[in-house]
Design a protein around this motif. Structure first.
Motif, PDB file in Angstrom:
ATOM      1  N   GLU A  55     -46.806 -32.548   3.819  1.00 58.12           N
ATOM      2  CA  GLU A  55     -47.434 -33.312   2.736  1.00 58.12           C
ATOM      3  C   GLU A  55     -46.385 -33.589   1.668  1.00 58.12           C
ATOM      4  OE1 GLU A  55     -51.191 -31.843   1.304  1.00 58.12           O
ATOM      5  OE2 GLU A  55     -51.603 -30.970   3.275  1.00 58.12           O
ATOM      6  N   PRO A  56     -45.563 -34.625   1.889  1.00 58.75           N
ATOM      7  CA  PRO A  56     -44.518 -34.931   0.913  1.00 58.75           C
ATOM      8  C   PRO A  56     -45.131 -35.303  -0.430  1.00 58.75           C
ATOM      9  CG  PRO A  56     -44.222 -36.202   2.942  1.00 58.75           C
ATOM     10  CD  PRO A  56     -45.579 -35.588   2.994  1.00 58.75           C
ATOM     11  N   GLY A  57     -44.413 -34.980  -1.498  1.00 55.84           N
ATOM     12  CA  GLY A  57     -44.917 -35.322  -2.824  1.00 55.84           C
ATOM     13  C   GLY A  57     -44.260 -34.446  -3.869  1.00 55.84           C
ATOM     14  N   MET A  74     -36.283 -43.938   9.409  1.00 54.10           N
ATOM     15  CA  MET A  74     -35.973 -45.361   9.467  1.00 54.10           C
ATOM     16  C   MET A  74     -37.226 -46.151   9.082  1.00 54.10           C
ATOM     17  SD  MET A  74     -33.633 -45.836  12.869  1.00 54.10           S
ATOM     18  CE  MET A  74     -34.653 -44.876  13.986  1.00 54.10           C
ATOM     19  N   TRP A  75     -37.357 -46.852   7.994  1.00 54.42           N
ATOM     20  CA  TRP A  75     -36.386 -47.021   6.948  1.00 54.42           C
ATOM     21  C   TRP A  75     -37.143 -46.868   5.638  1.00 54.42           C
ATOM     22  CZ3 TRP A  75     -35.928 -50.199  11.343  1.00 54.42           C
ATOM     23  CH2 TRP A  75     -34.730 -49.975  12.080  1.00 54.42           C
ATOM     24  N   ALA A  76     -37.550 -45.658   5.364  1.00 51.76           N
ATOM     25  CA  ALA A  76     -38.332 -45.425   4.153  1.00 51.76           C
ATOM     26  C   ALA A  76     -38.205 -43.973   3.718  1.00 51.76           C
ATOM     27  CB  ALA A  76     -39.799 -45.760   4.401  1.00 51.76           C
ATOM     28  N   PHE A  77     -38.403 -43.774   2.435  1.00 50.20           N
ATOM     29  CA  PHE A  77     -38.567 -42.431   1.893  1.00 50.20           C
ATOM     30  C   PHE A  77     -40.047 -42.211   1.643  1.00 50.20           C
ATOM     31  CE2 PHE A  77     -34.290 -43.578   0.292  1.00 50.20           C
ATOM     32  CZ  PHE A  77     -33.570 -42.556   0.876  1.00 50.20           C
ATOM     33  N   THR A  78     -40.529 -41.012   1.892  1.00 50.43           N
ATOM     34  CA  THR A  78     -41.892 -40.648   1.547  1.00 50.43           C
ATOM     35  C   THR A  78     -41.855 -39.401   0.676  1.00 50.43           C
ATOM     36  OG1 THR A  78     -42.596 -41.451   3.714  1.00 50.43           O
ATOM     37  CG2 THR A  78     -44.192 -40.144   2.449  1.00 50.43           C
ATOM     38  N   PRO A  79     -42.346 -39.459  -0.570  1.00 54.48           N
ATOM     39  CA  PRO A  79     -42.905 -40.627  -1.255  1.00 54.48           C
ATOM     40  C   PRO A  79     -41.798 -41.613  -1.676  1.00 54.48           C
ATOM     41  CG  PRO A  79     -42.782 -38.767  -2.760  1.00 54.48           C
ATOM     42  CD  PRO A  79     -42.349 -38.248  -1.414  1.00 54.48           C
ATOM     43  N   MET A 147     -34.224 -49.433   2.673  1.00 57.35           N
ATOM     44  CA  MET A 147     -34.573 -48.028   2.497  1.00 57.35           C
ATOM     45  C   MET A 147     -34.288 -47.600   1.054  1.00 57.35           C
ATOM     46  SD  MET A 147     -33.674 -45.009   5.099  1.00 57.35           S
ATOM     47  CE  MET A 147     -34.216 -43.343   4.735  1.00 57.35           C
ATOM     48  N   TRP A 148     -35.258 -47.795   0.223  1.00 57.29           N
ATOM     49  CA  TRP A 148     -35.098 -47.436  -1.182  1.00 57.29           C
ATOM     50  C   TRP A 148     -36.476 -47.189  -1.800  1.00 57.29           C
ATOM     51  CZ3 TRP A 148     -36.904 -50.710  -5.162  1.00 57.29           C
ATOM     52  CH2 TRP A 148     -37.378 -51.962  -4.740  1.00 57.29           C
ATOM     53  N   GLY A 149     -36.476 -46.634  -2.983  1.00 62.39           N
ATOM     54  CA  GLY A 149     -37.708 -46.394  -3.722  1.00 62.39           C
ATOM     55  C   GLY A 149     -37.361 -46.317  -5.195  1.00 62.39           C
ATOM     56  N   THR A 150     -38.313 -45.897  -6.009  1.00 61.20           N
ATOM     57  CA  THR A 150     -38.035 -45.826  -7.441  1.00 61.20           C
ATOM     58  C   THR A 150     -38.542 -44.521  -8.042  1.00 61.20           C
ATOM     59  OG1 THR A 150     -40.058 -47.059  -7.862  1.00 61.20           O
ATOM     60  CG2 THR A 150     -38.017 -48.309  -7.945  1.00 61.20           C
ATOM     61  N   THR A 167     -47.621 -39.214 -10.344  1.00 57.46           N
ATOM     62  CA  THR A 167     -48.172 -40.005  -9.260  1.00 57.46           C
ATOM     63  C   THR A 167     -47.168 -40.130  -8.128  1.00 57.46           C
ATOM     64  OG1 THR A 167     -47.391 -41.997 -10.314  1.00 57.46           O
ATOM     65  CG2 THR A 167     -49.641 -41.347 -10.791  1.00 57.46           C
ATOM     66  N   THR A 168     -47.678 -40.115  -6.969  1.00 53.69           N
ATOM     67  CA  THR A 168     -46.838 -40.396  -5.816  1.00 53.69           C
ATOM     68  C   THR A 168     -47.578 -41.390  -4.931  1.00 53.69           C
ATOM     69  OG1 THR A 168     -47.760 -38.629  -4.505  1.00 53.69           O
ATOM     70  CG2 THR A 168     -45.828 -38.112  -5.815  1.00 53.69           C
ATOM     71  N   GLN A 169     -46.817 -42.239  -4.343  1.00 46.85           N
ATOM     72  CA  GLN A 169     -47.406 -43.187  -3.389  1.00 46.85           C
ATOM     73  C   GLN A 169     -46.600 -43.128  -2.122  1.00 46.85           C
ATOM     74  OE1 GLN A 169     -47.265 -47.039  -5.108  1.00 46.85           O
ATOM     75  NE2 GLN A 169     -48.765 -46.582  -6.679  1.00 46.85           N
ATOM     76  N   GLU A 170     -47.266 -43.404  -1.033  1.00 42.77           N
ATOM     77  CA  GLU A 170     -46.545 -43.435   0.222  1.00 42.77           C
ATOM     78  C   GLU A 170     -46.211 -44.863   0.598  1.00 42.77           C
ATOM     79  OE1 GLU A 170     -48.221 -41.070   3.179  1.00 42.77           O
ATOM     80  OE2 GLU A 170     -48.337 -39.315   1.912  1.00 42.77           O
TER      81      GLU A 170
END
Ligand code: CUA
Length: 170
Positions: A55-57, A74-79, A147-150, A167-170
């Motif tokens: 349960e990433p977060g 490939m190709w995302a970070f969670t969250p 592959m990035w997030g904020t 807050t976290t979003q997937e």
């Protein structure tokens, strides 16, 4: 054996140079405790459901302290979106579930390699407001650039409705 004067000079210079490099290595290792980065632990990348990465977060563990469990694939970070209050200390635990990725946060001192099976750990203090990109910086295939997030650092005093919000979003 005759050695030319200029050759002698260069032998001396190169010996001194190599000795200086070796001394710098020794001083770094012995005096300053510099070590190669080591994984914080090991996980089976194909069985993350048995680990904290199921349960990433983000979780709050102290007044200003947070822990983030994050997975890379490939190709995302969670969250892929994280919000933290200003001046929070955040410890990241990140692992990859497929291939080697990288992780960095712009304008912050965090730059790690995510090797499948290894848990990478790094801590960052977010002492400036704003929105910061977190990026994979190791080429990982045709979707690497996606592959990035904020990470958003908000002022808890300015926005009372955010005081308890993480807050976290997937
Ligand atoms: Cu993941 Cu580049």
């Amino acid at each position: 054996m005759h050695i030319d004067k200029r050759e002698q000079l260069w032998i001396i210079i190169s010996t001194i140079t190599l000795s200086a490099f070796f001394a710098a290595l020794l001083i770094g290792a012995v005096v300053f405790g510099v070590r190669l980065p080591e994984p914080d632990g090991f996980v089976n990348p194909s069985a993350l459901h048995n680990t904290p990465f199921a349960e990433p977060g983000i979780v709050q563990v102290g007044e200003n302290d947070y822990e983030v469990y994050m997975t890379a694939r490939m190709w995302a970070f969670t969250p892929s979106q994280i919000s933290v209050p200003l001046d929070s200390n955040v410890t990241f635990y990140i692992t990859s579930s497929d291939i080697t990725h990288g992780y960095m946060i712009e304008h912050h001192n965090i730059n790690i390699e995510l090797v499948p099976g290894h848990v990478a750990k790094a801590s960052v203090t977010f002492d400036g407001l704003g929105e910061f990109a977190m990026l994979c910086h190791e080429y990982c295939g045709r979707g690497h650039h996606l592959m990035w997030g904020t990470i958003t650092v908000f002022d808890p005093e300015a926005e009372p409705e955010n005081e308890t919000a993480m807050t976290t979003q997937e």
